[in-house]
Design a protein around this motif. Structure first.
Motif, PDB file in Angstrom:
ATOM      1  N   ARG A  34      -3.020  -3.325  -2.828  1.00 32.09           N
ATOM      2  CA  ARG A  34      -2.449  -2.004  -2.176  1.00 32.09           C
ATOM      3  C   ARG A  34      -1.188  -1.500  -2.684  1.00 32.09           C
ATOM      4  NH1 ARG A  34      -4.377  -2.714   4.261  1.00 32.09           N
ATOM      5  NH2 ARG A  34      -6.536  -2.602   3.773  1.00 32.09           N
ATOM      6  N   MET A  35      -0.178  -2.266  -2.849  1.00 32.27           N
ATOM      7  CA  MET A  35       1.089  -2.119  -2.966  1.00 32.27           C
ATOM      8  C   MET A  35       1.007  -1.598  -4.779  1.00 32.27           C
ATOM      9  SD  MET A  35       3.442  -4.844  -1.503  1.00 32.27           S
ATOM     10  CE  MET A  35       4.603  -4.699  -2.874  1.00 32.27           C
ATOM     11  N   VAL A  37      -1.662  -0.527  -6.339  1.00 32.27           N
ATOM     12  CA  VAL A  37      -2.324   1.001  -6.234  1.00 32.27           C
ATOM     13  C   VAL A  37      -1.469   2.055  -5.787  1.00 32.27           C
ATOM     14  CG1 VAL A  37      -4.083   2.322  -5.178  1.00 32.27           C
ATOM     15  CG2 VAL A  37      -4.744   0.269  -5.859  1.00 32.27           C
ATOM     16  N   ALA A  38      -0.677   1.843  -4.971  1.00 36.30           N
ATOM     17  CA  ALA A  38       0.652   2.860  -4.392  1.00 36.30           C
ATOM     18  C   ALA A  38       1.561   2.945  -5.413  1.00 36.30           C
ATOM     19  CB  ALA A  38       1.068   2.296  -3.253  1.00 36.30           C
ATOM     20  N   CYS A  39       1.710   1.821  -6.411  1.00 40.92           N
ATOM     21  CA  CYS A  39       2.936   2.147  -7.587  1.00 40.92           C
ATOM     22  C   CYS A  39       2.253   2.775  -8.641  1.00 40.92           C
ATOM     23  CB  CYS A  39       3.077   0.677  -7.848  1.00 40.92           C
ATOM     24  SG  CYS A  39       4.588   0.588  -9.186  1.00 40.92           S
ATOM     25  N   LYS A  41      -0.057   5.217  -8.222  1.00 41.73           N
ATOM     26  CA  LYS A  41       0.046   6.341  -7.860  1.00 41.73           C
ATOM     27  C   LYS A  41       1.437   7.290  -8.051  1.00 41.73           C
ATOM     28  CE  LYS A  41      -3.574   6.477  -4.526  1.00 41.73           C
ATOM     29  NZ  LYS A  41      -3.963   6.719  -3.097  1.00 41.73           N
ATOM     30  N   ASP A  42       2.342   6.409  -7.466  1.00 45.38           N
ATOM     31  CA  ASP A  42       3.889   6.711  -7.863  1.00 45.38           C
ATOM     32  C   ASP A  42       4.243   7.052  -9.191  1.00 45.38           C
ATOM     33  OD1 ASP A  42       3.967   6.785  -4.934  1.00 45.38           O
ATOM     34  OD2 ASP A  42       5.039   4.780  -4.914  1.00 45.38           O
TER      35      ASP A  42
END
Length: 87
Positions: A34-35, A37-39, A41-42
């Motif tokens: 999850r981290m 994937v979030a990274c 996106k960022d």
């Protein structure tokens, strides 16, 4: 309890412990995923903002150049106005 029952019980306990460790590793890896994937996106948004900022800086430079050009024309026109008033 016979020796084979003790070995079987020990093996069962070990399998339970291994299952618990695997479950904990799964939960940890899921959080890392999850981290990640979030990274991603960022990073994507950062690239978009970088491109937008580059375009805005370019537009600002163009506007500043246009303003300087208009100011030079204004100075020329202001110099011509008193010259016409003297005639």
């Amino acid at each position: 309890m016979s020796m084979s029952e003790a070995v079987s019980m020990g093996a069962l306990v070990m399998m339970g412990a291994i299952l618990l460790v695997l479950l904990l590793q799964y939960l940890r890896l899921r959080e890392l995923w999850r981290m990640g994937v979030a990274c991603r996106k960022d990073v994507r948004w950062a690239r978009i903002w970088e491109v937008e900022n580059r375009e805005l800086r370019s537009a600002l430079r163009a506007e500043k150049a246009h303003i300087e050009q208009l100011q030079r024309k204004l100075v020329i026109l202001q110099e011509l106005i008193p010259a016409e008033g003297v005639r």
